[in-house]
Design an enzyme around this catalytic site. Sequence first.
Site, PDB file in Angstrom:
ATOM      1  CG  ASN A  62      -2.201  -0.756   0.978  1.00 27.45           C
ATOM      2  OD1 ASN A  62      -2.816  -0.576  -0.068  1.00 27.45           O
ATOM      3  ND2 ASN A  62      -2.609  -1.594   1.917  1.00 27.45           N
ATOM      4  CG  HIS A  67      -6.670  -1.544  -1.994  1.00 26.61           C
ATOM      5  ND1 HIS A  67      -7.670  -2.391  -1.562  1.00 26.61           N
ATOM      6  CD2 HIS A  67      -5.576  -1.846  -1.242  1.00 26.61           C
ATOM      7  CE1 HIS A  67      -7.196  -3.157  -0.596  1.00 26.61           C
ATOM      8  NE2 HIS A  67      -5.931  -2.846  -0.367  1.00 26.61           N
TER       9      HIS A  67
END
EC number: 1.1.1.37
Length: 338
Positions: free
Chosen positions: A142, A200
């Site tokens: 991420n 996301h």
Amino acid sequence: MLSALARPASAALRRSFSTSAQNNAKVAVLGASGGIGQPLSLLLKNSPLVSRLTLYDIAHTPGVAADLSHIETKAVVKGYLGPEQLPDCLKGCDVVVIPAGVPRKPGMTRDDLFNTNATIVATLAAACAQHRPEAMICIIANPVNSTIPITAEVFKKHGVYNPSKIFGVTTLDIVRANTFVAELKGLDPARVNVPVIGGHAGKTIIPLISQCTPKVDFPQDQLTALTGRIQEAGTEVVKAKAGAGSATLSMAYAGARFVFSLVDAMNGKEGVVECSFVKSQETECTYFSTPLLLGKKGIEKNLGIGQIPSFEEKMISDAIPELKASIKKGEDFVKTLK
């Protein structure tokens, strides 16, 4: 059409444990010693689809590899330690999965991880571009909304960019949506499939409950609450772990599910559909997650968004500015690299 193509959520994972599947995939996990990397490597080792599993990290990989190598499945496991061993880890790989990076702690957003994880992903992407540009690249690190543009720009710099082979793994959003819908409706979660599009992180996560199979209906207040829970499910886990990390086990499951789907498609299985954050022309964002038909060479066809109600349309338009900013942040980061 999407619903007809999209198979039940856990079919790929279930099939990976059956004995009939083709089974020659060579998979590398970069960041294999971490909270996601270890359980992900265990799931990959447990699958007959995988014949060779190479594990890379900057610490502990020989131990993780030794431990996994004792499991009575046929995947041959080898650990690689430190940057000088990375080229050997990548040699001959079909699929490279990158869960490397630091996890979220309470109070952090995925974007707070940017400075550390951007550098890690850029470094690993450069190694992939130099030593194994043909492989399918699956990014878990991420913030995916930025790490996918980073990976793409690094591959472009090396002149080996193929947008059909670089995937942002958003599968956990789909897994969560399936689970939460099943809980509310008393269904078997393995038989529920909710496409989740967009990005996301937070409000860029857009569950298309209108396209769920089987068809489900919720009153608007319940739909709003369900959508919010799917979007903030990662934060729910970060809070519950109280400083001891983020979603690692469910992320490993989701990452394995995506890899097994990809390998199935590479083996010639037809009709394999997964959502993933990829280069896209479906919206004004240059990267966007939608259901993808996977094939031998990666993305065979982007199945797009399909017909959706105004509630979901509005979620897309609300997400686009944030998504564009995250994409630009990733692209700009690569410009600062030598």
